[in-house]
Enzyme design. Structure first.
Site, mmCIF file in Angstrom:
data_model
loop_
_atom_site.group_PDB
_atom_site.id
_atom_site.type_symbol
_atom_site.label_atom_id
_atom_site.label_comp_id
_atom_site.label_asym_id
_atom_site.label_seq_id
_atom_site.Cartn_x
_atom_site.Cartn_y
_atom_site.Cartn_z
ATOM 1 N N ASN A 22 0.832 -1.216 0.000
ATOM 2 C CA ASN A 22 0.000 0.000 0.000
ATOM 3 C C ASN A 22 0.857 1.253 0.000
ATOM 4 O OD1 ASN A 22 -2.614 -1.012 -0.152
ATOM 5 N ND2 ASN A 22 -2.789 -1.292 2.040
ATOM 6 N N ASP A 51 -5.414 -3.420 -3.456
ATOM 7 C CA ASP A 51 -6.696 -4.066 -3.768
ATOM 8 C C ASP A 51 -6.498 -5.234 -4.736
ATOM 9 O OD1 ASP A 51 -7.906 -2.234 -2.157
ATOM 10 O OD2 ASP A 51 -8.680 -0.968 -3.765
ATOM 11 N N GLU A 81 -5.601 -7.544 5.771
ATOM 12 C CA GLU A 81 -4.958 -8.526 4.897
ATOM 13 C C GLU A 81 -5.025 -9.921 5.505
ATOM 14 O OE1 GLU A 81 -1.584 -6.617 7.331
ATOM 15 O OE2 GLU A 81 -3.511 -6.065 6.519
#
Length: 549
Positions: free
Chosen positions: A432, A441, A467
């Protein structure tokens, strides 16, 4: 029975009236129920939008705090090991000549630095917090001169804050923007060292040496809404304070950028005492929209909850407290604004269809069928959304827990084996941070597809965290470990496209727990064991399966 049939056959109007009444009551009930669903959906959208706005604002505050920490670390590092060049030594010589003047200035570079402004040695005693210690002064001056070079090169137009400055207890300061004052430097410096945000940074007032958010005072620019301050210490000595001012204009611009394409309502940023700090364009203040009793009720509700919602007359008010700045983001939407939204238009459409249906009930049987099908489809869509994660299409946390507990009870009654696999993607935060949330994503969707293909139809899987994934399956410990290894290998086998021609190889750590070794079928207990083993897999190097302690 025969008499009843003859009665209805002889009076068809009775049948028509009865059917009309029954259908009317049924349609009214159904319309009310779906209106309630739409209302809850609209309220959920309001809260979700507000969470996004507050999250964006917190992100800006976090970045500003990180900037302040960077400058503090830089000052501390340079003071620990001063890097002097010929220009620095020349400025230090100038300081030795200028330090007795009422007001003096130093420049690390004639064209590429901001000025250090200070007061004379004789003035230091007039300000109790100040102390000019010559043993530490040289290294602090060098560090601040280097900071002036960095500030001069910074693009102030891109900063969220309106001013960053360093105030030294040695009687000088450095500011990223010129101080628009009346020229009386001594009087202004006296206000600075007496400001609450400066005094609060003293070790006796702040032994934990934390950052502090406060309302602006007369030392800040007129447009300031907030001040962030941070103490600068080195080897147990308090050198001074780094501070940032945030203007209402900058905060309002950030709120405006965070708005969805079709915003509905006013978005306001207040402190927890409901003092206004900023608001989006065309947003009225709370005082202009609510009376005193309503504001007091809202203030009490905010004091008892970090997030929530209230319905006051024809206004729906939701709020989320920010993690920084001791603030709260408030959204006020009127009934008219709600009806102008997509969900509001759906509600109006539903009402219009109900009225039309009532008027032409005898001629609109097919229309009724289409309406019912549409409402049922809408209901099913909301039900699916309530149980599934929209990104991975897997069960969400609550739905998965329900299914897993049911599967555990079923296997316990049949005396069949039962196992739980806990999975966590390795280094997902770096994905990220390094490639953006869009890449994150893609990684989550890829992981969900791999898990779905690997576990088989008898198992149940769900996304239980950012996650984190969990799998419940009727299997022995060895079978579950084999499936976990299959998932791990499948994840690591391929790469995921992260954008900009970058490809990522994703790995995961997995923990396995089974009923046969634990001696119980309680899902939460088995998940706790699997989670512990997942942690062992993480600490043992990641990208592995751990099936025993």
């Amino acid at each position: 029975m025969r008499l009843a049939q003859d009665f209805f056959h002889s009076r068809p109007a009775v049948i028509i009236h009865l059917c009309f009444l029954l259908v009317f009551l049924f349609s009214s009930l159904l319309t009310w129920r779906e209106s309630k669903v739409l209302k809850e959906t609209w309220e959920l959208n309001q809260r979700a939008s507000l969470n996004d706005i507050a999250g964006d604002l917190d992100g800006q505050f976090q970045f500003s705090l990180d900037q302040l920490l960077f400058y503090r670390n830089m000052l501390q590092q340079v003071m620990r090991a001063p890097a002097e060049n010929s220009e620095m030594r020349l400025q230090l010589q100038h300081f030795a000549l200028l330090r007795h003047q009422p007001v003096w200035h130093l420049y690390a570079s004639a064209t590429h630095s901001l000025p250090l402004t200070g007061i004379a040695d004789s003035q230091i005693a007039a300000f109790p917090p100040l102390l000019r210690d010559d043993r530490r002064l040289r290294q602090e001056l060098v560090a601040t001169l280097i900071m002036s070079l960095i500030l001069r090169l910074n693009d102030a137009g891109r900063d969220f804050h309106s001013r960053l400055w360093y105030i030294s207890r040695a009687g000088f300061w450095l500011s990223s923007t010129p101080l628009q004052r009346d020229g009386d430097t001594l009087r202004y410096f006296a206000r600075v060292v007496k400001a609450p945000w400066f005094i609060a940074m003293a070790p006796e007032n702040d032994p934990q040496r934390r950052s502090r958010w406060s309302s602006p005072d007369d030392t800040a620019p007129a447009s300031s809404a907030l001040t962030l301050s941070l103490p600068v210490d080195q080897d147990g000595y308090w050198y001074g304070v780094l501070a940032m001012d945030f203007s209402s204009t900058h905060i309002s611009s950030q709120l405006q950028r965070s708005l969805p394409p079709s915003p509905a309502g006013s978005v306001l940023f207040y402190d927890t005492a409901l003092q206004p700090l900023a608001r989006t364009a065309e947003s009225a203040s709370l005082a202009a929209q609510l009376n005193e009793q309503q504001i007091l009720r809202l203030k009490k509700a905010i004091a008892h909850s970090s997030r929530g919602a209230l319905q006051l007359n024809l206004r729906y008010i939701s709020w989320v407290k920010t993690r920084y700045a001791n603030g709260v983001v408030i959204k006020v939407a009127t009934l008219r604004q709600g009806l102008q939204s997509d969900v509001g238009r759906m509600a109006l459409t539903l009402l219009g269809m109900w009225l039309l249906f009532t008027l032409v009930l005898l001629l609109a049987h097919q229309a009724v069928l289409r309406l019912v099908r549409r409402l049922l489809a809408m209901q099913e869509k909301y039900r699916w959304r309530a149980r599934h994660d929209g990104l991975t299409k897997m069960l969400n946390r609550s739905a998965f827990f329900d299914c897993a507990e049911a599967l555990a009870r079923q296997n316990q009654l049949a005396q069949a084996p039962f196992a739980v696999i806990q999975l966590d993607l390795d280094h997902f935060k770096q994905v990220n941070d390094g490639y953006g949330h869009e890449a994150g994503d893609r990684v989550l969707a890829y992981a969900a597809a791999v898990i779905h293909d690997a576990i088989g139809p008898a198992a149940t899987a769900g996304r239980v965290g950012g996650e984190e994934f969990c799998i419940a399956l009727p299997a022995t410990a060895s079978e579950a470990a084999a499936i976990a290894e299959k998932v791990r290998a499948a994840l690591a086998q391929k790469q995921v496209f992260a954008g900009n021609s970058a490809w990522l190889r994703i790995t995961a750590s997995l923990g396995v727990a089974a009923s046969e070794e634990a001696g119980e079928y309680h899902f939460e207990s088995l998940r706790s064991i699997a989670d512990r083993r997942l942690y062992l897999a993480k600490t043992s190097g990641r990208n592995r399966v751990c099936e025993r302690d």
